[in-house]
Design a protein around this motif. Structure first.
Motif, PDB file in Angstrom:
ATOM      1  N   UNK A 371       0.826  -1.210   0.000  1.00  0.00           N
ATOM      2  CA  UNK A 371       0.000   0.000   0.000  1.00  0.00           C
ATOM      3  C   UNK A 371       0.857   1.256   0.000  1.00  0.00           C
ATOM      4  N   UNK A 372       1.940   1.236   0.760  1.00  0.00           N
ATOM      5  CA  UNK A 372       2.828   2.398   0.843  1.00  0.00           C
ATOM      6  C   UNK A 372       3.590   2.574  -0.470  1.00  0.00           C
ATOM      7  N   UNK A 373       4.044   1.472  -1.039  1.00  0.00           N
ATOM      8  CA  UNK A 373       4.716   1.577  -2.345  1.00  0.00           C
ATOM      9  C   UNK A 373       3.756   2.143  -3.392  1.00  0.00           C
ATOM     10  N   UNK A 374       2.515   1.711  -3.318  1.00  0.00           N
ATOM     11  CA  UNK A 374       1.498   2.216  -4.247  1.00  0.00           C
ATOM     12  C   UNK A 374       1.280   3.713  -4.039  1.00  0.00           C
ATOM     13  N   UNK A 375       1.144   4.133  -2.773  1.00  0.00           N
ATOM     14  CA  UNK A 375       0.923   5.555  -2.474  1.00  0.00           C
ATOM     15  C   UNK A 375       2.078   6.408  -2.983  1.00  0.00           C
ATOM     16  N   UNK A 376       3.282   5.910  -2.824  1.00  0.00           N
ATOM     17  CA  UNK A 376       4.447   6.706  -3.233  1.00  0.00           C
ATOM     18  C   UNK A 376       4.630   6.722  -4.749  1.00  0.00           C
ATOM     19  N   UNK A 377       3.984   5.794  -5.448  1.00  0.00           N
ATOM     20  CA  UNK A 377       4.066   5.781  -6.913  1.00  0.00           C
ATOM     21  C   UNK A 377       2.871   6.481  -7.543  1.00  0.00           C
ATOM     22  N   UNK A 378       1.677   6.155  -7.062  1.00  0.00           N
ATOM     23  CA  UNK A 378       0.450   6.599  -7.728  1.00  0.00           C
ATOM     24  C   UNK A 378      -0.297   7.679  -6.950  1.00  0.00           C
ATOM     25  N   UNK A 379       0.144   7.961  -5.731  1.00  0.00           N
ATOM     26  CA  UNK A 379      -0.444   9.051  -4.964  1.00  0.00           C
ATOM     27  C   UNK A 379      -1.599   8.656  -4.077  1.00  0.00           C
ATOM     28  N   UNK A 380      -2.316   7.611  -4.439  1.00  0.00           N
ATOM     29  CA  UNK A 380      -3.512   7.219  -3.685  1.00  0.00           C
ATOM     30  C   UNK A 380      -3.123   6.314  -2.523  1.00  0.00           C
ATOM     31  N   UNK A 381      -3.598   6.660  -1.318  1.00  0.00           N
ATOM     32  CA  UNK A 381      -3.376   5.809  -0.154  1.00  0.00           C
ATOM     33  C   UNK A 381      -4.538   4.822  -0.076  1.00  0.00           C
ATOM     34  N   UNK A 382      -4.278   3.529  -0.277  1.00  0.00           N
ATOM     35  CA  UNK A 382      -5.386   2.561  -0.317  1.00  0.00           C
ATOM     36  C   UNK A 382      -5.926   2.246   1.078  1.00  0.00           C
ATOM     37  N   UNK A 383      -7.197   1.897   1.143  1.00  0.00           N
ATOM     38  CA  UNK A 383      -7.768   1.356   2.369  1.00  0.00           C
ATOM     39  C   UNK A 383      -7.034   0.056   2.709  1.00  0.00           C
ATOM     40  N   UNK A 384      -6.949  -0.285   4.003  1.00  0.00           N
ATOM     41  CA  UNK A 384      -6.257  -1.527   4.375  1.00  0.00           C
ATOM     42  C   UNK A 384      -6.820  -2.745   3.629  1.00  0.00           C
ATOM     43  N   UNK A 385      -8.125  -2.784   3.412  1.00  0.00           N
ATOM     44  CA  UNK A 385      -8.715  -3.890   2.655  1.00  0.00           C
ATOM     45  C   UNK A 385      -8.127  -3.919   1.235  1.00  0.00           C
ATOM     46  N   UNK A 386      -8.109  -2.748   0.607  1.00  0.00           N
ATOM     47  CA  UNK A 386      -7.659  -2.672  -0.785  1.00  0.00           C
ATOM     48  C   UNK A 386      -6.175  -3.002  -0.936  1.00  0.00           C
ATOM     49  N   UNK A 387      -5.382  -2.790   0.144  1.00  0.00           N
ATOM     50  CA  UNK A 387      -3.951  -3.128   0.034  1.00  0.00           C
ATOM     51  C   UNK A 387      -3.764  -4.620  -0.251  1.00  0.00           C
ATOM     52  N   UNK A 388      -4.754  -5.427   0.107  1.00  0.00           N
ATOM     53  CA  UNK A 388      -4.646  -6.865  -0.183  1.00  0.00           C
ATOM     54  C   UNK A 388      -4.615  -7.107  -1.696  1.00  0.00           C
ATOM     55  N   UNK A 389      -5.432  -6.351  -2.425  1.00  0.00           N
ATOM     56  CA  UNK A 389      -5.425  -6.480  -3.887  1.00  0.00           C
ATOM     57  C   UNK A 389      -4.128  -5.913  -4.459  1.00  0.00           C
ATOM     58  N   UNK A 390      -3.658  -4.802  -3.885  1.00  0.00           N
ATOM     59  CA  UNK A 390      -2.408  -4.193  -4.353  1.00  0.00           C
ATOM     60  C   UNK A 390      -1.247  -5.169  -4.173  1.00  0.00           C
ATOM     61  N   UNK A 391      -1.224  -5.828  -2.998  1.00  0.00           N
ATOM     62  CA  UNK A 391      -0.149  -6.793  -2.711  1.00  0.00           C
ATOM     63  C   UNK A 391      -0.054  -7.845  -3.815  1.00  0.00           C
ATOM     64  N   UNK A 392      -1.196  -8.433  -4.160  1.00  0.00           N
ATOM     65  CA  UNK A 392      -1.167  -9.523  -5.140  1.00  0.00           C
ATOM     66  C   UNK A 392      -0.907  -8.978  -6.547  1.00  0.00           C
ATOM     67  N   UNK A 393      -1.379  -7.776  -6.838  1.00  0.00           N
ATOM     68  CA  UNK A 393      -1.073  -7.172  -8.138  1.00  0.00           C
ATOM     69  C   UNK A 393       0.437  -6.984  -8.278  1.00  0.00           C
ATOM     70  N   UNK A 394       1.071  -6.493  -7.214  1.00  0.00           N
ATOM     71  CA  UNK A 394       2.533  -6.316  -7.242  1.00  0.00           C
ATOM     72  C   UNK A 394       3.227  -7.671  -7.351  1.00  0.00           C
ATOM     73  N   UNK A 395       2.748  -8.653  -6.591  1.00  0.00           N
ATOM     74  CA  UNK A 395       3.349  -9.994  -6.667  1.00  0.00           C
ATOM     75  C   UNK A 395       3.259 -10.552  -8.088  1.00  0.00           C
ATOM     76  N   UNK A 396       2.121 -10.354  -8.714  1.00  0.00           N
ATOM     77  CA  UNK A 396       1.946 -10.845 -10.088  1.00  0.00           C
ATOM     78  C   UNK A 396       2.883 -10.104 -11.045  1.00  0.00           C
ATOM     79  N   UNK A 397       3.046  -8.805 -10.820  1.00  0.00           N
ATOM     80  CA  UNK A 397       3.926  -8.007 -11.692  1.00  0.00           C
ATOM     81  C   UNK A 397       5.380  -8.424 -11.510  1.00  0.00           C
ATOM     82  N   UNK A 398       5.756  -8.753 -10.272  1.00  0.00           N
ATOM     83  CA  UNK A 398       7.132  -9.198 -10.019  1.00  0.00           C
ATOM     84  C   UNK A 398       7.358 -10.595 -10.591  1.00  0.00           C
ATOM     85  N   UNK A 399       6.329 -11.438 -10.527  1.00  0.00           N
ATOM     86  CA  UNK A 399       6.439 -12.777 -11.121  1.00  0.00           C
ATOM     87  C   UNK A 399       6.589 -12.662 -12.635  1.00  0.00           C
TER      88      UNK A 399
END
Lengths: 453, 453
Positions: A371-399
């Motif tokens: 969530x913090x990496x997302x905020x520092x890149x895209x500006x939007x601070x995600x809700x804690x729930x939404x950070x779960x989707x961000x986590x897996x999106x980043x994991x998929x991008x790294x894979x």
């Protein structure tokens, strides 16, 4: 980096119909049962707490259900929501993957929840109802129904899980700004609240308890109906505007998602994005990977049973066939109140059983990091729930980077975290830790599942 | 109510140039003076704390100044911002007036401030600077510079007025999420902070003190520059994207504003919307009424002197000719930290002196009342500062109703109130009261204005 990043649709492209996935399922959903007789319930069993129009939507098999003009007019306040390509996040990850997200935090209440709150308020108003009761955990749903109620002149009473009520005074202030009343649950206002307080005067409350209180109030007052923010078919139906818009916007972007990701508590934001895509697949279209992300502390799809269970703690609701950790399951504390529910929407559960979706359980520290990496890149601070989707999106991008694949990833950023900054503060202060669910607690809770007939 | 409510521009319509009103003024702005010599300062006097590119913009007489591509690319994360017709508010007021608002709360940090924060971060990065120091009151500016710094890899240090620092922990959490450091001011980190603490150990701080600290740090460190969120010409220049977009969107709506309204603390959101319209008028175009709204507790334009004064408490800044209540003026407590500044942007002040704009001072209870009515109609909870503009927009709409006139009103909704819910809570709890400035305090403070040479 001079390409487009936002894909805006004009107002007239707000969908005119909701998409009902039941029309495309290979078999009908399992019936909802009366817990006493174990027989399928009929519309009349629900009429005490829902208007007939919503009950009809709950069981409809029509693929497309028209969105009433007054609802669509209110959607215009924030819809179509933007689809955004996260080019800065892609650059930060140095990945060949393209990452898109649908941003539902642009709604007045800050999440996807108003998509259904407005519809529910409309149908209740139309049915002559003057008051709505509901529960809220993290507060996203309570705020959204409060907002919707203010637009239709409905009194809204929100039972808020006591621990959240105390931790999040500003959520309550938001509901009050919209004119709603917010009550810490368990409360002295209901029989089930009083019963719980008699036994546990210091009860921190739970979503299951708050649902029991809100349902009780609706069942006992003719002018009051109950509203639920997730789980039920009609709620997921209303959220289908998300995926319908996303499909059109992805087309504008000239891309097709290989992976679709949403966090899943009761399942509504996940379904909102994913169901239109799954429906297209069931009708012979492309077959992206669909991932529901849940907290490791409350892993309903990953560790639950697919069985009939109650939706609430006091066993006031009918029985629904769904993935469940057991209505009495108590997850350890973690910072995503919207993902603490013991059950999962029956439709999402059925699609899991059919193998159409997969589940991934993630720990909270990695989610906040994402969530913090997302905020520092895209500006939007995600809700804690939404950070779960961000986590897996980043994991998929790294894979994808690891594999050297140019994947296209689409996820639902269901809401912003402006009312959840305490969670970020706790993270920065090193107060958070990863939490697994308790195996013994799960065993105990699953043993209490109502017997199948 | 099935007409459009939102007027979205596509990304490519983000302005390519900023609009500089200095090119259209009947006479050049009064020079900025060195407080010792009372002589106009030169670029070299500012080079210790600003990059040359921003100093050049500060004194430019070009009408249009190109927006660099990297800045425009970041603007795409939220710009063009929506212009919205407040049809539900119109209906609630039962007014023949049309009410439009430009909504700047869609930016990641939640206000108009990133329009200049991103530009300032860009030019400083380009100049080889690695650290920025700044002050913040309510926190909107600090959050915005923190956001901008994160995008350019700049370290950002924010001196936050101590009373706000303590009242608003979530603002600080937001800045930290963007990677910035937030320090309560007065602090032990600077000479002027230590001097103030020695005399007043319990000092609650002020914007003027925080500016002194941030300027001191920038002046003493070669790798550090200072950023200001309002007042200066280049800041107002960057905000001109607001009005330029609004003009195009009003054209899409087929309307022309009769009244244009913005709240004014340092003047930047007000100028951002109003200056492109005022410029058009100065070049022979239509002449809408232009209203700057300020708090009755800090009525710079309504009650201040048009005189040379310092921008800060410790008298570290050059002298600017502006409306001022005196650099030592202490307003009574009220809930719009962004409107507590003693001075007013020299350009806004000059236009006030020229009779191009008018000022209106309003009390806070009426502002919160207006903010809540707005939230219940349009869904958006305005920042306390922005409620000042909402108040006057509603007043104008009610006056139009009284007069039976079909007026077109346009106001700037500069930000949302998600991080200001304590103010709403205090309002609901009956803890707020209307506050006038203190006449004796103003007299004392104005008597200390630096002597003109």
């Amino acid at each position: 980096m001079t390409d487009s990043v936002k894909y805006f649709l004009p107002e007239e492209r707000i969908p005119r119909t909701w998409y009902n996935i039941i029309a495309d399922l290979p078999e009908p959903p399992a019936p909802v049962l009366n817990p006493g007789t174990k027989q399928p319930i009929g519309p009349e069993d629900l009429a005490a707490i829902f208007p007939m129009s919503l009950i009809a939507q709950e069981v409809s098999t029509e693929r497309e259900i028209e969105i009433p003009d007054p609802v669509r007019d209110i959607y215009k306040l924030w819809r179509p929501s933007p689809l955004i390509r996260a080019r800065r996040l892609e650059a930060a990850l140095d990945t060949p993957a393209k990452i898109y997200f649908k941003y539902e935090g642009v709604s007045p209440a800050g999440s996807h929840k108003p998509n259904t709150a407005v519809a529910q308020a409309f149908y209740n108003k139309e049915a002559g109802i003057t008051k709505l009761s509901t529960e809220t955990g993290a507060g996203q749903w309570g705020s959204s129904l409060a907002f919707a109620g203010s637009l239709f002149g409905l009194e809204v009473k929100v039972y808020m899980v006591r621990v959240s009520f105390n931790q999040k005074p500003y959520r309550r202030a938001l509901m009050e700004t919209y004119g709603a009343t917010c009550i810490p649950s368990p409360s002295e206002e209901t029989e089930c609240g009083r019963a719980i307080l008699a036994e546990h005067p210091d009860s921190p409350g739970s979503l299951g308890i708050a649902i029991s209180e809100a349902v009780e109030v609706a069942a006992q007052n003719a002018d009051t109906n109950y509203s639920l923010g997730s789980v039920l078919n009609h709620v997921l139906l209303h959220q289908s505007v998300i995926g319908q818009e996303a499909m059109e916007q992805m087309e504008m972007a000239g891309d097709e998602p290989d992976v679709i990701i949403g966090c899943a508590g009761g399942g509504s934001n996940f379904a909102g994005l994913a169901f239109p895509y799954i429906g297209a697949k069931l009708r012979g279209g492309p077959a992206p990977k669909i991932v529901a992300v849940e907290p490791a502390a409350c892993p309903t799809l990953s560790r639950g049973s697919y069985a009939y269970d109650f939706g609430d703690t006091a066993h006031l609701t009918p029985l629904m066939k769904m993935y469940t950790l057991g209505a009495g399951f108590i997850p350890p504390g973690f910072h995503a109140g919207g993902l603490r529910y013991h059950g999962m929407s029956p439709l999402v559960s059925q699609l899991m059983e059919l193998g159409e979706i997969e589940a991934r359980a993630v720990q909270q520290l990695g989610c906040f990091e994402a969530g913090i990496q997302f905020a520092r890149s895209e500006g939007i601070v995600p809700a804690p729930e939404s950070t779960h989707a961000v986590r897996v999106a980043i994991d998929e991008a790294l894979a994808a980077k690891e594999a050297g694949e140019a994947k296209t990833i689409l996820f639902n950023l269901s809401g912003h975290g402006h009312f959840d900054m305490q969670a970020y503060m706790d993270y920065f202060a090193g107060k958070l830790e990863d939490r697994d669910y308790d195996e013994a607690e799960l065993k105990r809770s699953l043993a209490e599942l109502p017997a199948a007939e």
